[in-house]
Write a protein that holds these residues in place. Structure first.
Motif, PDB file in Angstrom:
ATOM      1  N   PHE A  17       5.609  -1.299  -5.368  1.00 57.92           N
ATOM      2  CA  PHE A  17       4.857  -0.699  -4.319  1.00 57.92           C
ATOM      3  C   PHE A  17       5.996  -0.899  -2.969  1.00 57.92           C
ATOM      4  CE2 PHE A  17       1.614  -1.873  -6.695  1.00 57.92           C
ATOM      5  CZ  PHE A  17       1.005  -0.638  -7.153  1.00 57.92           C
ATOM      6  N   PRO A  18       7.267  -0.278  -3.068  1.00 55.64           N
ATOM      7  CA  PRO A  18       8.369  -0.605  -2.036  1.00 55.64           C
ATOM      8  C   PRO A  18       7.735  -0.174  -0.598  1.00 55.64           C
ATOM      9  CG  PRO A  18       8.776   1.484  -3.459  1.00 55.64           C
ATOM     10  CD  PRO A  18       7.605   0.822  -3.895  1.00 55.64           C
ATOM     11  N   ASP A  19       7.042   0.649  -0.131  1.00 53.64           N
ATOM     12  CA  ASP A  19       6.923   0.849   0.756  1.00 53.64           C
ATOM     13  C   ASP A  19       5.693   0.191   1.423  1.00 53.64           C
ATOM     14  OD1 ASP A  19       8.751   2.752   1.022  1.00 53.64           O
ATOM     15  OD2 ASP A  19       7.636   4.568   0.258  1.00 53.64           O
ATOM     16  N   SER A  20       4.977  -0.873   0.764  1.00 59.48           N
ATOM     17  CA  SER A  20       3.899  -1.430   1.358  1.00 59.48           C
ATOM     18  C   SER A  20       4.499  -2.601   1.740  1.00 59.48           C
ATOM     19  CB  SER A  20       2.842  -1.748  -0.080  1.00 59.48           C
ATOM     20  OG  SER A  20       2.458  -0.470  -0.295  1.00 59.48           O
ATOM     21  N   SER A  21       3.563  -3.466   2.676  1.00 59.35           N
ATOM     22  CA  SER A  21       3.816  -4.706   3.154  1.00 59.35           C
ATOM     23  C   SER A  21       3.861  -5.882   1.924  1.00 59.35           C
ATOM     24  CB  SER A  21       2.658  -5.011   4.014  1.00 59.35           C
ATOM     25  OG  SER A  21       1.362  -5.158   3.465  1.00 59.35           O
ATOM     26  N   TYR A  22       4.193  -6.680   2.257  1.00 58.69           N
ATOM     27  CA  TYR A  22       4.037  -7.887   1.021  1.00 58.69           C
ATOM     28  C   TYR A  22       2.555  -8.086   0.703  1.00 58.69           C
ATOM     29  CZ  TYR A  22       3.737 -12.829  -0.528  1.00 58.69           C
ATOM     30  OH  TYR A  22       3.277 -13.851  -1.352  1.00 58.69           O
ATOM     31  N   GLU A  23       1.630  -8.220   1.714  1.00 56.69           N
ATOM     32  CA  GLU A  23       0.446  -8.572   1.231  1.00 56.69           C
ATOM     33  C   GLU A  23      -0.365  -7.327   0.395  1.00 56.69           C
ATOM     34  OE1 GLU A  23       1.264  -8.926   4.440  1.00 56.69           O
ATOM     35  OE2 GLU A  23       1.587 -10.863   4.600  1.00 56.69           O
ATOM     36  N   ALA A  24       0.045  -6.102   0.998  1.00 55.64           N
ATOM     37  CA  ALA A  24      -0.558  -4.941   0.495  1.00 55.64           C
ATOM     38  C   ALA A  24      -0.106  -4.597  -1.155  1.00 55.64           C
ATOM     39  CB  ALA A  24      -0.367  -3.741   1.468  1.00 55.64           C
ATOM     40  N   ALA A  25       1.336  -5.002  -1.100  1.00 56.55           N
ATOM     41  CA  ALA A  25       1.878  -4.724  -2.532  1.00 56.55           C
ATOM     42  C   ALA A  25       1.304  -5.673  -3.565  1.00 56.55           C
ATOM     43  CB  ALA A  25       3.354  -5.123  -2.424  1.00 56.55           C
ATOM     44  N   ILE A  26       1.091  -6.907  -3.172  1.00 54.54           N
ATOM     45  CA  ILE A  26       0.397  -8.127  -4.102  1.00 54.54           C
ATOM     46  C   ILE A  26      -1.238  -7.515  -4.292  1.00 54.54           C
ATOM     47  CG2 ILE A  26      -0.647 -10.402  -4.139  1.00 54.54           C
ATOM     48  CD1 ILE A  26       2.569 -10.322  -4.364  1.00 54.54           C
ATOM     49  N   ARG A  27      -1.665  -7.178  -3.443  1.00 55.12           N
ATOM     50  CA  ARG A  27      -3.381  -6.540  -3.712  1.00 55.12           C
ATOM     51  C   ARG A  27      -3.048  -5.637  -4.626  1.00 55.12           C
ATOM     52  NH1 ARG A  27      -3.924  -7.294   1.883  1.00 55.12           N
ATOM     53  NH2 ARG A  27      -3.759  -4.889   2.301  1.00 55.12           N
ATOM     54  N   ARG A  28      -2.271  -4.485  -4.319  1.00 53.95           N
ATOM     55  CA  ARG A  28      -2.150  -3.240  -5.389  1.00 53.95           C
ATOM     56  C   ARG A  28      -1.803  -3.878  -6.400  1.00 53.95           C
ATOM     57  NH1 ARG A  28       0.792   1.520  -2.257  1.00 53.95           N
ATOM     58  NH2 ARG A  28      -0.335   2.556  -4.082  1.00 53.95           N
ATOM     59  N   LEU A  29      -0.819  -4.485  -6.940  1.00 49.50           N
ATOM     60  CA  LEU A  29      -0.484  -4.860  -8.179  1.00 49.50           C
ATOM     61  C   LEU A  29      -1.717  -5.820  -8.926  1.00 49.50           C
ATOM     62  CD1 LEU A  29       1.347  -5.101 -10.433  1.00 49.50           C
ATOM     63  CD2 LEU A  29       2.278  -7.339  -9.337  1.00 49.50           C
ATOM     64  N   ARG A  30      -2.305  -6.499  -8.066  1.00 51.37           N
ATOM     65  CA  ARG A  30      -3.578  -7.333  -8.699  1.00 51.37           C
ATOM     66  C   ARG A  30      -4.447  -6.258  -9.078  1.00 51.37           C
ATOM     67  NH1 ARG A  30      -6.398 -12.190  -5.765  1.00 51.37           N
ATOM     68  NH2 ARG A  30      -4.748 -13.224  -6.900  1.00 51.37           N
ATOM     69  N   ARG A  31      -4.735  -5.302  -8.309  1.00 56.16           N
ATOM     70  CA  ARG A  31      -5.853  -4.387  -8.489  1.00 56.16           C
ATOM     71  C   ARG A  31      -5.512  -3.408  -9.935  1.00 56.16           C
ATOM     72  NH1 ARG A  31      -5.789  -0.915  -3.893  1.00 56.16           N
ATOM     73  NH2 ARG A  31      -6.015  -3.073  -2.840  1.00 56.16           N
ATOM     74  N   TRP A  32      -3.925  -2.963  -9.874  1.00 54.29           N
ATOM     75  CA  TRP A  32      -3.566  -2.471 -11.088  1.00 54.29           C
ATOM     76  C   TRP A  32      -3.977  -3.251 -12.292  1.00 54.29           C
ATOM     77  CZ3 TRP A  32       1.415   0.585 -11.001  1.00 54.29           C
ATOM     78  CH2 TRP A  32       1.520   1.858 -10.125  1.00 54.29           C
ATOM     79  N   ILE A  33      -3.835  -4.744 -12.301  1.00 57.08           N
ATOM     80  CA  ILE A  33      -4.057  -5.326 -13.298  1.00 57.08           C
ATOM     81  C   ILE A  33      -5.482  -5.561 -13.784  1.00 57.08           C
ATOM     82  CG2 ILE A  33      -3.873  -7.944 -14.063  1.00 57.08           C
ATOM     83  CD1 ILE A  33      -1.058  -7.945 -12.795  1.00 57.08           C
TER      84      ILE A  33
END
Length: 70
Positions: A17-33
């Motif tokens: 998620f290169p266009d996301s902030s640090y926190e948003a990218a972490i949340r999105r990856l966790r959500r995918w998992i």
């Protein structure tokens, strides 16, 4: 091509998620998992815990298998 090795959660999350902030990218990856029950189950078998800061090489390989390379 991404080599199979240990990565920080930050590195993988921002790669997916290169266009996301640090926190948003972490949340999105966790959500995918969390939304991929097979991936989550297999990661837990390899010692994954949501609070960990790094993915081991084996966990990274599994993530790439299920989600594709970033």
């Amino acid at each position: 091509m991404w080599p199979i090795q240990q990565y920080t959660k930050f590195a993988l999350a921002t790669a997916y998620f290169p266009d996301s902030s640090y926190e948003a990218a972490i949340r999105r990856l966790r959500r995918w998992i969390d939304n991929n029950e097979s991936l989550k189950t297999n990661l837990v078998e390899l010692g994954y815990h949501p609070a960990q800061r790094h993915f081991t090489a084996r966990q990274t390989a599994l993530i790439f298998e299920y989600l594709g390379e970033p």
